[in-house]
Structures are given as structure tokens and as C-alpha cells.
Write a protein that holds these residues in place. Structure first.
Motif, PDB file in Angstrom:
ATOM      1  N   GLY A 140      74.245 -54.932  35.961  1.00  0.00           N
ATOM      2  CA  GLY A 140      74.437 -55.477  37.287  1.00  0.00           C
ATOM      3  C   GLY A 140      75.847 -55.953  37.528  1.00  0.00           C
ATOM      4  N   PRO A 141      76.130 -56.379  38.778  1.00  0.00           N
ATOM      5  CA  PRO A 141      77.465 -56.901  39.096  1.00  0.00           C
ATOM      6  C   PRO A 141      77.798 -58.110  38.217  1.00  0.00           C
ATOM      7  N   GLY A 142      79.025 -58.142  37.743  1.00  0.00           N
ATOM      8  CA  GLY A 142      79.448 -59.228  36.864  1.00  0.00           C
ATOM      9  C   GLY A 142      79.063 -59.034  35.417  1.00  0.00           C
ATOM     10  N   GLU A 143      78.338 -57.934  35.120  1.00  0.00           N
ATOM     11  CA  GLU A 143      77.932 -57.661  33.743  1.00  0.00           C
ATOM     12  C   GLU A 143      78.506 -56.338  33.241  1.00  0.00           C
ATOM     13  N   GLN A 144      79.550 -55.852  33.884  1.00  0.00           N
ATOM     14  CA  GLN A 144      80.097 -54.562  33.513  1.00  0.00           C
ATOM     15  C   GLN A 144      80.581 -54.577  32.064  1.00  0.00           C
ATOM     16  N   ARG A 145      80.369 -53.432  31.422  1.00  0.00           N
ATOM     17  CA  ARG A 145      80.874 -53.234  30.068  1.00  0.00           C
ATOM     18  C   ARG A 145      81.553 -51.873  30.019  1.00  0.00           C
ATOM     19  N   TRP A 146      82.662 -51.810  29.276  1.00  0.00           N
ATOM     20  CA  TRP A 146      83.379 -50.556  29.125  1.00  0.00           C
ATOM     21  C   TRP A 146      83.448 -50.199  27.649  1.00  0.00           C
ATOM     22  N   SER A 147      83.518 -48.921  27.387  1.00  0.00           N
ATOM     23  CA  SER A 147      83.512 -48.439  26.012  1.00  0.00           C
ATOM     24  C   SER A 147      84.641 -47.443  25.807  1.00  0.00           C
ATOM     25  N   SER A 148      85.520 -47.735  24.852  1.00  0.00           N
ATOM     26  CA  SER A 148      86.583 -46.774  24.524  1.00  0.00           C
ATOM     27  C   SER A 148      85.986 -45.537  23.872  1.00  0.00           C
ATOM     28  N   TYR A 149      84.851 -45.695  23.183  1.00  0.00           N
ATOM     29  CA  TYR A 149      84.200 -44.530  22.567  1.00  0.00           C
ATOM     30  C   TYR A 149      83.774 -43.529  23.638  1.00  0.00           C
ATOM     31  N   ASP A 194      92.048 -48.399  24.190  1.00  0.00           N
ATOM     32  CA  ASP A 194      91.483 -49.605  23.569  1.00  0.00           C
ATOM     33  C   ASP A 194      92.002 -50.868  24.253  1.00  0.00           C
ATOM     34  N   ALA A 195      93.306 -50.894  24.549  1.00  0.00           N
ATOM     35  CA  ALA A 195      93.889 -52.065  25.202  1.00  0.00           C
ATOM     36  C   ALA A 195      93.314 -52.263  26.602  1.00  0.00           C
ATOM     37  N   GLU A 196      93.096 -51.176  27.319  1.00  0.00           N
ATOM     38  CA  GLU A 196      92.536 -51.289  28.669  1.00  0.00           C
ATOM     39  C   GLU A 196      91.089 -51.776  28.632  1.00  0.00           C
ATOM     40  N   VAL A 197      90.322 -51.313  27.655  1.00  0.00           N
ATOM     41  CA  VAL A 197      88.934 -51.780  27.507  1.00  0.00           C
ATOM     42  C   VAL A 197      88.924 -53.267  27.196  1.00  0.00           C
ATOM     43  N   ARG A 198      89.823 -53.721  26.312  1.00  0.00           N
ATOM     44  CA  ARG A 198      89.883 -55.152  25.997  1.00  0.00           C
ATOM     45  C   ARG A 198      90.273 -55.966  27.223  1.00  0.00           C
ATOM     46  N   ARG A 199      91.210 -55.439  28.016  1.00  0.00           N
ATOM     47  CA  ARG A 199      91.634 -56.173  29.215  1.00  0.00           C
ATOM     48  C   ARG A 199      90.482 -56.349  30.186  1.00  0.00           C
ATOM     49  N   ARG A 200      89.743 -55.289  30.419  1.00  0.00           N
ATOM     50  CA  ARG A 200      88.625 -55.380  31.357  1.00  0.00           C
ATOM     51  C   ARG A 200      87.512 -56.271  30.811  1.00  0.00           C
ATOM     52  N   ALA A 201      87.289 -56.189  29.500  1.00  0.00           N
ATOM     53  CA  ALA A 201      86.269 -57.056  28.897  1.00  0.00           C
ATOM     54  C   ALA A 201      86.673 -58.515  28.987  1.00  0.00           C
ATOM     55  N   ALA A 202      87.976 -58.800  28.844  1.00  0.00           N
ATOM     56  CA  ALA A 202      88.453 -60.181  28.931  1.00  0.00           C
ATOM     57  C   ALA A 202      88.240 -60.753  30.325  1.00  0.00           C
ATOM     58  N   GLU A 203      88.310 -59.922  31.362  1.00  0.00           N
ATOM     59  CA  GLU A 203      88.065 -60.405  32.716  1.00  0.00           C
ATOM     60  C   GLU A 203      86.612 -60.819  32.909  1.00  0.00           C
ATOM     61  N   VAL A 204      85.699 -60.168  32.191  1.00  0.00           N
ATOM     62  CA  VAL A 204      84.263 -60.459  32.335  1.00  0.00           C
ATOM     63  C   VAL A 204      83.841 -61.603  31.415  1.00  0.00           C
ATOM     64  N   ARG A 205      84.280 -61.559  30.158  1.00  0.00           N
ATOM     65  CA  ARG A 205      83.784 -62.507  29.153  1.00  0.00           C
ATOM     66  C   ARG A 205      84.812 -63.544  28.726  1.00  0.00           C
ATOM     67  N   GLY A 206      86.024 -63.409  29.215  1.00  0.00           N
ATOM     68  CA  GLY A 206      87.061 -64.370  28.867  1.00  0.00           C
ATOM     69  C   GLY A 206      87.913 -63.880  27.713  1.00  0.00           C
ATOM     70  N   PRO A 207      89.226 -64.145  27.747  1.00  0.00           N
ATOM     71  CA  PRO A 207      90.106 -63.659  26.678  1.00  0.00           C
ATOM     72  C   PRO A 207      89.803 -64.268  25.315  1.00  0.00           C
ATOM     73  N   GLN A 208      89.325 -65.508  25.290  1.00  0.00           N
ATOM     74  CA  GLN A 208      89.052 -66.155  24.008  1.00  0.00           C
ATOM     75  C   GLN A 208      87.943 -65.425  23.260  1.00  0.00           C
ATOM     76  N   HIS A 209      86.872 -65.061  23.984  1.00  0.00           N
ATOM     77  CA  HIS A 209      85.753 -64.346  23.356  1.00  0.00           C
ATOM     78  C   HIS A 209      86.202 -62.982  22.855  1.00  0.00           C
ATOM     79  N   VAL A 210      86.955 -62.249  23.667  1.00  0.00           N
ATOM     80  CA  VAL A 210      87.383 -60.901  23.283  1.00  0.00           C
ATOM     81  C   VAL A 210      88.347 -60.967  22.109  1.00  0.00           C
TER      82      VAL A 210
END
Length: 461
Positions: A140-149, A194-210
Motif C-alpha cells: 500500500g501507499p507508504g509501504e513501498q519497497r524496492w529491490s536491486s535484485y 544499490d545506492a538508489e534502492v537504499r535512498r528510496r528505502a531511507a525515505e520510507v523507513r528512515g536513514p538510521q534503519h537502512v
């Protein structure tokens, strides 16, 4: 979040990644940023790197953490000139989708960028590739996940190397240096994804978690038993610099300890020239005290990497000991001291030792009791009152006889004894581990990475 909070979190994330950053260095970074300003992102990166980094091999981890806390853009970002150029070459349907037509056009654009060596175009394609092919569906919205694989599986840049070479007019098997260059560009594209996936994940879950879960620690903090092939190469490069630093440190400390006990008579005699006041003390010369070292090394598959790096470091520091003898075993003992000749390639030497150990083992399963017994029978003269005994292994003996009385005699014959175990201490005494039994006889030390290995060897020498 204020800039101060972001700075503090960034520094803490660097420490979590294994980079040594002190409080004073953090304050120095703030002064540098205050002088240079924050208008330019790369200037900010350079200010942090100049004040916080101590070693070049920490730069990759630093850049990854920096990109999380100070991203180049947010979300999809504003479309730049390079993106518009790529989009203009396709239909509006293909640009928005991830179907076969869009994938074919994307791969064609990537092939051109790899052939031309255009890093800006590859960076734009990495962002576009993650946006199109990296999204994990069903959230759902706000739960997006991206995969470099997902991106690499769809795009397969390795398969585009030959096409890029053909675009350059080169024969795919004619110029190996050109092929390596294009392959390096494919690896660079993968790192960008990989860097782009981490950037997008940091926007959703926060940079500290990533940062905590995705950033690889500094190479000296990586566990021997979980190191990947690329990590092993970096570790091998670190062995000689680590040995040089240790040797310099040991020489300095040994020089500082070169003074022997106070020579009272000479001190009083020297004080006569200053009216009986002992302005300078005189000391007796200290006798040289370098000792021998005997290393018993388990080279079975589970601890082979750990054994390799330990032996390489010990032999790189052999000048700190009077004599070094090394023995390897799986279930039979073999002396390998002569393999470590000056100028020999350590990686090749360890590969040959691992292969010979596999063929020389009788049963192919680690048997510490048999190895210790064979050593006591065949090489008892190796241990003297001037010899330090060092055992390397995980103490997992497949539930075989441990030969505890034999080990007790070996420890008694040596001056000092230590056991380095590459497993985490919480895993000792589980399964077939005999860490408790051997630990009662030999002090057992956890040694999981290069940092712990360097600290131990320093104390040992």
C-alpha cells in the motif's frame, strides 16, 4: 529535524558502520562546514571526509552513509536534462511502463552509456531502472519497497557487455583490457542501483534503519566466517598495511621499554656533578627477550579464511619473534613453515596449503584430539620454556576424543598458550564445540575480524 540532529545521527551511523569517529573530529567537521558552507553537496561531502576519515578503505562505507543522510534528490526528483533526453527517445507509453518494449529501450540506452563510459547517463538510468523495474508490487501507499535484485534480474547488464563492445567496433575476444573496462562499468551501474534502492528505502523507513541493516561494516570489522569473495580480497590487501602498523607500534613500544631496572650506584655517581641531586637516572641495560612462536592451525573449511589471515599476519610480523614455526591440520598435522618464504605470494601460499590439507587429511573431518596427539608424538621438541603456543580454530571436533591430557602436557611445556576462536562467544559450547573443555587448559580469545586479530597479535608480540 534540525541540521544539528542530522549531523549527530550521521556521525553515530558512521560509528555503527565501524568507522572510528571521535567527538573532537565531529566538532572539527562542524567548524569545517561553518567555514565552507552547505550550498554545495559535494563540498559538504568533502568537508566531512577530510575531518572524519582516517583511512582510504573507509571511504566506500562513508559515501554510502553520506548518501543516506544527505541524498542527492527526494522521491523521483525533478526531471533533469539527461532524463528528458532519454524520455524523448521513447513513446509516452513505454516511458511510464515496465513492459518488454520499455525494457528493450532501457537496455539499449544502458548499452550505449556503458560503451561511451558516461557516468551521468548511467546514474540517470540507475534511478529510472529502480523506479520502473525495482518496485515490489502488492504494498500500500507508504509501504513501498524496492529491490536491486529485481532491477539486475530484468536488465542483466552483464549480458550487455558484448553488445557494448560491438558498438565500439571491438572484437569481443580481441582486447581483454577493453572488456575489463566495460565490465567495470557494468559493476559501477550495479553499485548505482544499490545506492538508489537504499535512498528510496531511507525515505520510507528512515536513514538510521537502512544504515544499520544495509551498510556493510568497515572491512576490518567483517567477520572472517561470513566474508564474501570481494571482502576476502580487501582483507588480503589489508594484511600488509596492518602488519606494518603493528610492527611500527611494537618497535616504538619496545624501544620505550628498552630501559632496564634502576642502577642505583650509577645514578648516585652521576648526581655528584649536580651537588648530589639526582637530575638524571641511570638504568641497567635490558636483556633481549624475543621468544619463539609455534602456531597450530585448523584449516578445515569452516575456519579456512580465519586461519589464512592469521597465518599471513603472524608471518608478516615474524621479525618480532625469535623464530616462528607453523603447523596445519584437519585430522593430521603438517609443518608448513618452509612455505612462507620471503617474497612469496601469501594468497597463493594459503590456497596451496588449503588444497594440500584437504588431500592429506585421512577422514576429511576435523579431529583436534588426533591432531594434538600427532603433534606431541612427532614435534614435541618444538615447545620449550621460551616458546609461545598459539592454536587457531573453532574447537569443533565432531564429537571425537579431545585428547585433554595431551593438550595439558603441551600447555605445560610452553611458556604461554593462547587459543583464537573465530566464532562469536555466544556460540561456544553449542553442538560439537569443545570450547569449554579446551578453554579450561588454554585461554580462549574471540577473534572474529581483522581488528580483533591485530589487537591480539600486538599483545602477543
Amino acid at each position: 529535524m534540525s541540521l544539528l540532529d542530522r549531523h549527530i545521527e550521521f556521525v553515530e551511523a558512521l560509528r555503527d558502520a565501524g568507522l572510528p569517529v571521535s567527538l573532537a573530529e565531529g566538532l572539527e567537521a562542524v567548524r569545517a562546514i561553518d567555514a565552507l558552507g552547505m550550498a554545495q553537496r559535494e563540498t559538504l561531502r568533502a568537508a566531512y571526509a577530510a575531518t572524519l576519515l582516517k583511512r582510504q578503505n573507509h571511504r566506500a562505507g562513508f559515501d554510502q552513509v553520506f548518501d543516506l543522510y544527505f541524498p542527492r534528490l527526494v522521491g523521483d526528483g525533478a526531471r533533469g536534462r539527461g532524463v528528458e533526453t532519454l524520455a524523448d527517445s521513447r513513446s509516452s507509453t513505454d516511458v511510464a511502463g515496465d513492459g518488454p518494449g520499455a525494457l528493450a529501450d532501457f537496455r539499449e540506452a544502458l548499452t550505449t552509456a556503458m560503451a561511451m563510459g558516461d557516468p551521468d547517463a548511467m546514474l540517470v538510468l540507475a534511478r529510472e531502472g529502480v523506479a520502473r523495474f525495482g518496485l515490489i508490487r502488492g504494498r500500500g501507499p507508504g509501504e513501498q519497497r524496492w529491490s536491486s535484485y529485481n532491477v539486475m534480474n530484468r536488465v542483466s547488464p552483464d549480458e550487455l557487455v558484448d553488445r557494448a563492445l560491438q558498438g565500439l567496433g571491438a572484437d569481443t575476444g580481441e582486447d581483454p583490457s577493453l572488456r575489463r573496462l566495460v565490465e567495470a562499468r557494468a559493476r559501477a551501474f550495479e553499485r548505482m542501483v544499490d545506492a538508489e534502492v537504499r535512498r528510496r528505502a531511507a525515505e520510507v523507513r528512515g536513514p538510521q534503519h537502512v544504515a544499520r541493516h544495509t551498510i556493510r561494516p568497515a572491512i576490518e570489522q567483517v567477520d572472517f566466517t561470513s566474508a564474501r569473495k570481494a571482502d576476502l580480497e580487501l582483507m588480503r590487501r589489508e594484511i600488509q598495511p596492518l602488519a606494518r602498523r603493528l610492527a611500527t607500534r611494537l618497535s616504538r613500544e619496545q624501544h620505550a621499554r628498552s630501559r632496564g631496572p634502576l642502577d642505583f650506584r650509577r645514578t648516585v655517581r652521576a648526581s655528584m656533578s649536580s651537588g648530589g641531586v639526582p637530575m638524571e637516572t641511570r638504568h641497567k641495560p635490558r636483556r633481549p627477550g624475543r621468544t619463539d612462536l609455534v602456531v597450530l592451525c585448523d584449516v578445515s573449511g569452516s575456519v579456512a579464511n580465519f586461519a589464512s589471515f592469521t597465518l599471513m599476519l603472524v608471518f608478516a610480523l615474524r621479525e618480532q619473534f625469535n623464530r616462528v614455526r607453523a603447523f596445519t591440520f584437519v585430522d593430521e598435522i603438517h609443518e608448513v613453515t618452509d612455505r612462507f618464504e620471503p617474497g612469496a605470494d601469501p594468497a597463493r601460499t594459503m590456497t596451496e596449503l588449503a588444497a594440500s590439507a584437504r588431500h592429506a587429511s585421512l577422514w576429511g573431518r576435523t579431529n583436534y584430539g588426533r591432531a594434538f596427539t600427532r603433534f606431541a608424538d612427532q614435534h614435541a621438541d618444538a615447545l620449550t620454556p621460551r616458546t609461545n603456543l598459539l592454536v587457531l580454530g573453532d574447537a569443533r571436533s565432531n564429537h571425537t576424543d579431545l585428547a585433554v591430557p595431551v593438550v595439558k602436557n603441551l600447555v605445560y611445556a610452553a611458556r604461554h598458550s593462547w587459543w583464537l576462536n573465530p566464532e562469536h562467544a555466544r556460540n561456544w559450547n553449542t553442538g560439537d564445540s569443545a570450547a569449554r573443555e579446551y578453554g579450561r587448559l588454554i585461554p580462549m580469545v574471540e577473534c572474529r575480524n581483522l581488528t580483533q586479530l591485530g589487537e591480539f597479535v600486538h599483545d602477543l608480540a
